[in-house]
Design a protein around this motif. Sequence first.
Motif, PDB file in Angstrom:
ATOM      1  N   ARG A 104     -28.757   0.211  -0.286  1.00  0.00           N
ATOM      2  CA  ARG A 104     -28.156   1.550  -0.208  1.00  0.00           C
ATOM      3  C   ARG A 104     -27.051   1.742  -1.256  1.00  0.00           C
ATOM      4  NH1 ARG A 104     -25.337   1.948   4.819  1.00  0.00           N
ATOM      5  NH2 ARG A 104     -25.013  -0.266   4.544  1.00  0.00           N
ATOM      6  N   PHE A 105     -26.904   0.795  -2.185  1.00  0.00           N
ATOM      7  CA  PHE A 105     -25.790   0.828  -3.128  1.00  0.00           C
ATOM      8  C   PHE A 105     -25.679   2.148  -3.889  1.00  0.00           C
ATOM      9  CE2 PHE A 105     -24.028   0.245  -7.377  1.00  0.00           C
ATOM     10  CZ  PHE A 105     -22.751  -0.185  -7.043  1.00  0.00           C
ATOM     11  N   ALA A 106     -26.750   2.590  -4.517  1.00  0.00           N
ATOM     12  CA  ALA A 106     -26.702   3.806  -5.346  1.00  0.00           C
ATOM     13  C   ALA A 106     -26.333   5.023  -4.496  1.00  0.00           C
ATOM     14  CB  ALA A 106     -28.034   4.029  -6.053  1.00  0.00           C
ATOM     15  N   ASP A 107     -26.939   5.156  -3.325  1.00  0.00           N
ATOM     16  CA  ASP A 107     -26.636   6.291  -2.445  1.00  0.00           C
ATOM     17  C   ASP A 107     -25.175   6.263  -2.000  1.00  0.00           C
ATOM     18  OD1 ASP A 107     -29.265   7.158  -2.633  1.00  0.00           O
ATOM     19  OD2 ASP A 107     -29.891   6.043  -0.831  1.00  0.00           O
ATOM     20  N   GLN A 108     -24.684   5.100  -1.627  1.00  0.00           N
ATOM     21  CA  GLN A 108     -23.295   4.962  -1.178  1.00  0.00           C
ATOM     22  C   GLN A 108     -22.319   5.264  -2.325  1.00  0.00           C
ATOM     23  OE1 GLN A 108     -22.007   3.381   2.101  1.00  0.00           O
ATOM     24  NE2 GLN A 108     -23.870   4.477   2.630  1.00  0.00           N
ATOM     25  N   ALA A 109     -22.623   4.750  -3.521  1.00  0.00           N
ATOM     26  CA  ALA A 109     -21.749   4.985  -4.673  1.00  0.00           C
ATOM     27  C   ALA A 109     -21.697   6.482  -5.013  1.00  0.00           C
ATOM     28  CB  ALA A 109     -22.238   4.179  -5.880  1.00  0.00           C
ATOM     29  N   ARG A 110     -22.842   7.131  -4.998  1.00  0.00           N
ATOM     30  CA  ARG A 110     -22.874   8.577  -5.276  1.00  0.00           C
ATOM     31  C   ARG A 110     -22.100   9.360  -4.214  1.00  0.00           C
ATOM     32  NH1 ARG A 110     -28.512   7.671  -7.257  1.00  0.00           N
ATOM     33  NH2 ARG A 110     -28.424   8.133  -9.488  1.00  0.00           N
ATOM     34  N   ALA A 111     -22.294   9.024  -2.939  1.00  0.00           N
ATOM     35  CA  ALA A 111     -21.611   9.729  -1.850  1.00  0.00           C
ATOM     36  C   ALA A 111     -20.092   9.568  -1.966  1.00  0.00           C
ATOM     37  CB  ALA A 111     -22.107   9.221  -0.496  1.00  0.00           C
ATOM     38  N   MET A 112     -19.630   8.394  -2.329  1.00  0.00           N
ATOM     39  CA  MET A 112     -18.187   8.196  -2.513  1.00  0.00           C
ATOM     40  C   MET A 112     -17.694   8.984  -3.723  1.00  0.00           C
ATOM     41  SD  MET A 112     -17.289   4.266  -1.481  1.00  0.00           S
ATOM     42  CE  MET A 112     -18.506   3.511  -2.520  1.00  0.00           C
ATOM     43  N   HIS A 113     -18.477   8.982  -4.790  1.00  0.00           N
ATOM     44  CA  HIS A 113     -18.104   9.698  -6.018  1.00  0.00           C
ATOM     45  C   HIS A 113     -17.969  11.205  -5.759  1.00  0.00           C
ATOM     46  CE1 HIS A 113     -17.774  10.390 -10.323  1.00  0.00           C
ATOM     47  NE2 HIS A 113     -18.748  11.288 -10.247  1.00  0.00           N
ATOM     48  N   HIS A 114     -18.824  11.750  -4.904  1.00  0.00           N
ATOM     49  CA  HIS A 114     -18.810  13.184  -4.606  1.00  0.00           C
ATOM     50  C   HIS A 114     -17.918  13.538  -3.412  1.00  0.00           C
ATOM     51  CE1 HIS A 114     -21.797  13.943  -7.643  1.00  0.00           C
ATOM     52  NE2 HIS A 114     -22.637  13.079  -7.104  1.00  0.00           N
ATOM     53  N   GLY A 115     -17.195  12.550  -2.873  1.00  0.00           N
ATOM     54  CA  GLY A 115     -16.263  12.809  -1.780  1.00  0.00           C
ATOM     55  C   GLY A 115     -16.907  12.920  -0.416  1.00  0.00           C
ATOM     56  N   GLU A 116     -18.160  12.580  -0.289  1.00  0.00           N
ATOM     57  CA  GLU A 116     -18.864  12.656   0.992  1.00  0.00           C
ATOM     58  C   GLU A 116     -18.547  11.460   1.891  1.00  0.00           C
ATOM     59  OE1 GLU A 116     -22.949  12.963  -0.193  1.00  0.00           O
ATOM     60  OE2 GLU A 116     -22.564  14.740  -1.429  1.00  0.00           O
ATOM     61  N   LEU A 117     -18.113  10.364   1.299  1.00  0.00           N
ATOM     62  CA  LEU A 117     -17.720   9.156   2.031  1.00  0.00           C
ATOM     63  C   LEU A 117     -16.349   8.717   1.535  1.00  0.00           C
ATOM     64  CD1 LEU A 117     -20.923   6.862   1.994  1.00  0.00           C
ATOM     65  CD2 LEU A 117     -19.950   8.052   3.953  1.00  0.00           C
ATOM     66  N   ALA A 118     -15.598   8.047   2.398  1.00  0.00           N
ATOM     67  CA  ALA A 118     -14.294   7.508   2.005  1.00  0.00           C
ATOM     68  C   ALA A 118     -14.489   6.423   0.944  1.00  0.00           C
ATOM     69  CB  ALA A 118     -13.580   6.932   3.221  1.00  0.00           C
ATOM     70  N   GLN A 119     -13.569   6.363  -0.006  1.00  0.00           N
ATOM     71  CA  GLN A 119     -13.622   5.351  -1.060  1.00  0.00           C
ATOM     72  C   GLN A 119     -13.399   3.965  -0.462  1.00  0.00           C
ATOM     73  OE1 GLN A 119     -14.048   5.709  -4.526  1.00  0.00           O
ATOM     74  NE2 GLN A 119     -14.561   7.852  -4.153  1.00  0.00           N
ATOM     75  N   ARG A 120     -14.205   3.014  -0.874  1.00  0.00           N
ATOM     76  CA  ARG A 120     -14.043   1.615  -0.495  1.00  0.00           C
ATOM     77  C   ARG A 120     -14.746   0.761  -1.533  1.00  0.00           C
ATOM     78  NH1 ARG A 120     -18.498   3.442   2.113  1.00  0.00           N
ATOM     79  NH2 ARG A 120     -20.085   1.968   2.803  1.00  0.00           N
ATOM     80  N   ASN A 121     -14.448  -0.508  -1.538  1.00  0.00           N
ATOM     81  CA  ASN A 121     -15.077  -1.429  -2.488  1.00  0.00           C
ATOM     82  C   ASN A 121     -16.417  -1.867  -1.929  1.00  0.00           C
ATOM     83  OD1 ASN A 121     -12.835  -1.373  -4.208  1.00  0.00           O
ATOM     84  ND2 ASN A 121     -11.818  -2.942  -2.995  1.00  0.00           N
ATOM     85  N   ILE A 122     -17.491  -1.594  -2.678  1.00  0.00           N
ATOM     86  CA  ILE A 122     -18.833  -1.960  -2.218  1.00  0.00           C
ATOM     87  C   ILE A 122     -19.557  -2.762  -3.288  1.00  0.00           C
ATOM     88  CG2 ILE A 122     -19.063   0.033  -0.683  1.00  0.00           C
ATOM     89  CD1 ILE A 122     -20.934   1.291  -2.843  1.00  0.00           C
TER      90      ILE A 122
END
Length: 155
Positions: A104-122
Amino acid sequence: MKVLNLQCSHQHDFEGWFASEDDFHQQLERGRLSCPLCGDAQVRKMLSAPRLNLGRTSEEPVARAGIDEGLVELGRTAPGSELQGRLLRAVRELMSQTEDVGERFADQARAMHHGELAQRNIRGRTTPEVAMELIEEGIDVMPLPALPALKETLQ
């Protein structure tokens, strides 16, 4: 206990501990030995200097103990081994401070980049093509090699 200096076909140096020389050869023949850094099963024994306990203190010069200085030189850590150790420690530190999101790396990275998820180190897995897409989108990613040694503790 016999401690051997080993090297894989990619010149990664590491140590192996064996009950005996026969134990080393049996494990090698059964394919039970592999490089902790890259997983390569083509392992060979390297030259190593024995540790001689002659009752001297560490402050005594080598020559006074009667040991040839050339032999002592063989026992020193090779620069590549020290670098390998540093790299492994750095990557392990990075892994301990990140969450593995797997595929799920790409989806999670995109969601964090667009503010849909809280920023965290993944960290996770994706294809080189998708990693390039993420970079082109302005998402900071850093490809790392998949090192077998990082899956378990080295002895």
